[in-house]
Design an enzyme around this catalytic site. Structure first.
Site, PDB file in Angstrom:
ATOM      1  N   ASP A  97      -1.396 -16.855 -12.176  1.00 24.87           N
ATOM      2  CA  ASP A  97      -2.837 -16.654 -12.245  1.00 24.87           C
ATOM      3  C   ASP A  97      -3.157 -15.320 -11.587  1.00 24.87           C
ATOM      4  O   ASP A  97      -2.292 -14.711 -10.917  1.00 24.87           O
ATOM      5  CB  ASP A  97      -3.586 -17.790 -11.534  1.00 24.87           C
ATOM      6  CG  ASP A  97      -5.083 -17.749 -11.787  1.00 24.87           C
ATOM      7  OD1 ASP A  97      -5.476 -17.446 -12.928  1.00 24.87           O
ATOM      8  OD2 ASP A  97      -5.859 -17.999 -10.853  1.00 24.87           O
ATOM      9  N   GLU A 121      -6.503 -12.991  -9.555  1.00 25.63           N
ATOM     10  CA  GLU A 121      -7.872 -12.794  -9.081  1.00 25.63           C
ATOM     11  C   GLU A 121      -8.158 -11.317  -9.286  1.00 25.63           C
ATOM     12  O   GLU A 121      -7.333 -10.462  -8.929  1.00 25.63           O
ATOM     13  CB  GLU A 121      -8.022 -13.177  -7.607  1.00 25.63           C
ATOM     14  CG  GLU A 121      -7.588 -14.580  -7.264  1.00 25.63           C
ATOM     15  CD  GLU A 121      -8.409 -15.674  -7.937  1.00 25.63           C
ATOM     16  OE1 GLU A 121      -9.505 -15.353  -8.464  1.00 25.63           O
ATOM     17  OE2 GLU A 121      -7.954 -16.826  -7.949  1.00 25.63           O
ATOM     18  N   ASP A 169      -6.619 -12.982 -17.951  1.00 29.32           N
ATOM     19  CA  ASP A 169      -5.399 -12.673 -17.194  1.00 29.32           C
ATOM     20  C   ASP A 169      -4.496 -11.731 -17.986  1.00 29.32           C
ATOM     21  O   ASP A 169      -3.856 -10.845 -17.407  1.00 29.32           O
ATOM     22  CB  ASP A 169      -4.649 -13.959 -16.853  1.00 29.32           C
ATOM     23  CG  ASP A 169      -5.433 -14.871 -15.930  1.00 29.32           C
ATOM     24  OD1 ASP A 169      -5.722 -14.449 -14.802  1.00 29.32           O
ATOM     25  OD2 ASP A 169      -5.765 -15.988 -16.341  1.00 29.32           O
ATOM     26  N   TYR A 195      -7.957 -20.815  -1.789  1.00 33.88           N
ATOM     27  CA  TYR A 195      -8.565 -20.888  -3.123  1.00 33.88           C
ATOM     28  C   TYR A 195      -7.581 -20.383  -4.175  1.00 33.88           C
ATOM     29  O   TYR A 195      -7.395 -21.000  -5.234  1.00 33.88           O
ATOM     30  CB  TYR A 195      -9.833 -20.041  -3.130  1.00 33.88           C
ATOM     31  CG  TYR A 195     -10.491 -19.858  -4.483  1.00 33.88           C
ATOM     32  CD1 TYR A 195     -11.571 -20.642  -4.869  1.00 33.88           C
ATOM     33  CD2 TYR A 195     -10.062 -18.862  -5.357  1.00 33.88           C
ATOM     34  CE1 TYR A 195     -12.192 -20.456  -6.088  1.00 33.88           C
ATOM     35  CE2 TYR A 195     -10.672 -18.669  -6.589  1.00 33.88           C
ATOM     36  CZ  TYR A 195     -11.731 -19.473  -6.948  1.00 33.88           C
ATOM     37  OH  TYR A 195     -12.330 -19.285  -8.162  1.00 33.88           O
ATOM     38  N   ASP A 200      -5.208 -22.395  -7.441  1.00 37.54           N
ATOM     39  CA  ASP A 200      -5.268 -22.058  -8.862  1.00 37.54           C
ATOM     40  C   ASP A 200      -3.919 -22.214  -9.549  1.00 37.54           C
ATOM     41  O   ASP A 200      -3.862 -22.166 -10.785  1.00 37.54           O
ATOM     42  CB  ASP A 200      -5.758 -20.617  -9.048  1.00 37.54           C
ATOM     43  CG  ASP A 200      -7.273 -20.528  -9.094  1.00 37.54           C
ATOM     44  OD1 ASP A 200      -7.930 -21.568  -9.292  1.00 37.54           O
ATOM     45  OD2 ASP A 200      -7.803 -19.414  -8.939  1.00 37.54           O
TER      46      ASP A 200
END
Length: 241
Positions: free
Chosen positions: A28, A30, A88, A154, A158
């Site tokens: 993943d 961010e 992504d 957080y 994910d």
């Protein structure tokens, strides 16, 4: 949620080497995209099937050599599991100039498994694995340093819960003989991600209502806006609404 931070070239190389032989990794990102055309990677999260209870949080702002990550992405013996991969894939193309192959997109897989189309992350992991995750850092600035523990928790959340979801989905898809469908769908998504948008006017939903001459003008204008946004790395609407 257990996590380890990867902030140097040596740590990244050691991590990828230590996971050689692993057949699955959840991935993943961010990122930020408030004032740029291209997404700015703030973090890359990994969870390997060989260590399913731990997330590895790779800091792209402090790493200069991404060859080990490219090697992992290009290793077709390792399935890359991503939730709703489209954005992504843009990050990977910009950051690494390569794509994760083969790609297993979990909401697409859930649809093929008969669980419903377009399931969000929370709904998917709860429906498939019975896991509930608190998510309260959605509006974080992922380019600021240092990242807080809340942000890192957080980010870890994910990827770690998605591994048991992947395992359950593979079982369902294997019974239905649809696993190949998911991987073919992922290959299509990856192929699309490396292509420059050749028809940017299709983003204008009301274009179909225009007369032919106006539509032709719109097409030329949208091509110019796309080129200018890429050149200046600014959002399209900053160039022209």
């Amino acid at each position: 949620m257990n996590y380890s931070c990867i902030g140097t070239d040596a740590e990244l190389a050691d991590l990828i080497e230590s996971q050689s032989g692993c057949d699955t990794v959840v991935v993943d990102t961010e990122f930020m995209r408030r004032d740029t055309f291209f997404p700015q990677a703030g973090l890359v999260q990994l969870c390997f099937s060989s260590a399913p209870d731990r997330a590895w949080l790779v800091d792209p702002l402090s790493i200069s050599e991404f060859a080990p990550l490219r090697k992992l992405f290009r290793d077709t013996a390792v399935t890359k599991v991503v939730h709703s991969a489209s954005e992504d894939l843009e990050v990977f193309q910009r950051l690494l100039d390569c794509q994760p192959e083969p790609l297993f997109d979990t909401p697409r897989a859930a649809a093929f498994a008969g669980l419903g189309f377009g399931m969000g992350y929370h709904a998917l992991i709860e429906a498939v694995a019975g896991i509930q995750v608190e998510k309260d850092e959605t509006r974080s600035d992922w380019l600021l340093r240092p990242l807080s523990d809340a942000q890192l928790q957080y980010a870890a959340a994910d990827v770690v819960p998605l591994l048991p979801v992947y395992n359950e989905l593979v079982e369902k898809l294997t019974v239905l003989q649809r696993l190949a469908w998911v991987l073919e769908d992922g290959a299509t998504a990856v192929a699309a991600a490396v292509q420059v948008d050749s028809a940017p006017w299709l983003r204008v939903k009301t274009a179909c209502k225009l007369k032919p001459r106006a539509r032709a003008s719109l097409q030329r204008l949208c091509v110019w806006r796309e080129q200018e946004a890429r050149r200046s790395d600014k959002p399209r609407n900053w160039i022209l609404q």
